[in-house]
Design a protein around this motif. Sequence first.
Motif, PDB file in Angstrom:
ATOM      1  N   LYS A  59     -36.661 -13.707  35.393  1.00 40.09           N
ATOM      2  CA  LYS A  59     -35.803 -14.895  35.305  1.00 40.09           C
ATOM      3  C   LYS A  59     -34.416 -14.522  34.799  1.00 40.09           C
ATOM      4  CE  LYS A  59     -35.659 -19.496  33.292  1.00 40.09           C
ATOM      5  NZ  LYS A  59     -36.343 -20.455  32.420  1.00 40.09           N
ATOM      6  N   ARG A  60     -34.363 -13.680  33.772  1.00 36.56           N
ATOM      7  CA  ARG A  60     -33.075 -13.252  33.209  1.00 36.56           C
ATOM      8  C   ARG A  60     -32.275 -12.460  34.243  1.00 36.56           C
ATOM      9  NH1 ARG A  60     -31.555 -12.073  27.856  1.00 36.56           N
ATOM     10  NH2 ARG A  60     -32.863 -13.868  27.410  1.00 36.56           N
ATOM     11  N   HIS A  85     -32.311 -12.784  37.477  1.00 38.90           N
ATOM     12  CA  HIS A  85     -31.728 -13.720  38.447  1.00 38.90           C
ATOM     13  C   HIS A  85     -30.559 -14.487  37.832  1.00 38.90           C
ATOM     14  CE1 HIS A  85     -34.473 -12.904  41.635  1.00 38.90           C
ATOM     15  NE2 HIS A  85     -35.531 -13.174  40.864  1.00 38.90           N
ATOM     16  N   GLN A  86     -30.637 -14.804  36.552  1.00 40.02           N
ATOM     17  CA  GLN A  86     -29.532 -15.494  35.884  1.00 40.02           C
ATOM     18  C   GLN A  86     -28.321 -14.585  35.777  1.00 40.02           C
ATOM     19  OE1 GLN A  86     -31.240 -16.647  32.158  1.00 40.02           O
ATOM     20  NE2 GLN A  86     -32.037 -18.579  32.940  1.00 40.02           N
ATOM     21  N   MET A  87     -28.559 -13.295  35.491  1.00 33.74           N
ATOM     22  CA  MET A  87     -27.455 -12.355  35.343  1.00 33.74           C
ATOM     23  C   MET A  87     -26.764 -12.083  36.673  1.00 33.74           C
ATOM     24  SD  MET A  87     -29.171  -9.657  32.675  1.00 33.74           S
ATOM     25  CE  MET A  87     -27.951  -8.396  32.939  1.00 33.74           C
ATOM     26  N   THR A  98     -26.361 -14.119  39.178  1.00 36.63           N
ATOM     27  CA  THR A  98     -25.622 -15.258  39.728  1.00 36.63           C
ATOM     28  C   THR A  98     -24.244 -15.426  39.115  1.00 36.63           C
ATOM     29  OG1 THR A  98     -26.633 -16.773  38.148  1.00 36.63           O
ATOM     30  CG2 THR A  98     -27.730 -16.534  40.273  1.00 36.63           C
ATOM     31  N   HIS A  99     -23.973 -14.730  38.001  1.00 34.29           N
ATOM     32  CA  HIS A  99     -22.669 -14.886  37.338  1.00 34.29           C
ATOM     33  C   HIS A  99     -21.698 -13.863  37.815  1.00 34.29           C
ATOM     34  CE1 HIS A  99     -25.038 -17.052  34.091  1.00 34.29           C
ATOM     35  NE2 HIS A  99     -24.399 -17.949  34.835  1.00 34.29           N
TER      36      HIS A  99
END
Length: 99
Positions: A91-92, A94-96, A98-99
């Motif tokens: 999850k982390r 994928h969050q990283m 996208t930025h």
Amino acid sequence: MKTDVHFVKLSTDKSIEALTVKKLHSITKKYDWVIKADVFFKQDPSSDGKGKICDIRLSVPGPEIFASSDETSFEASLAETLGNIRKQLNKRKHQMSTH
């Protein structure tokens, strides 16, 4: 990655420690941005039938990742906790990205 394995009020078990380091090493191959892992094995005889607890805290960019599980053996507890850690790392990641 630095890995610290702690046995809280227990004698050190080299086989569980080696298994833990091996499993965490395989995780860091995929997630090379993990900085440090602190693993704690505890025993709680007052819990409802299980009592073997594994806590893992990972130092990563951003907030730390933490997972814990309580099973009938330390091996099962480690496997359950690592499964939760993998989900959080994915999850982390994928969050990283996208930025």
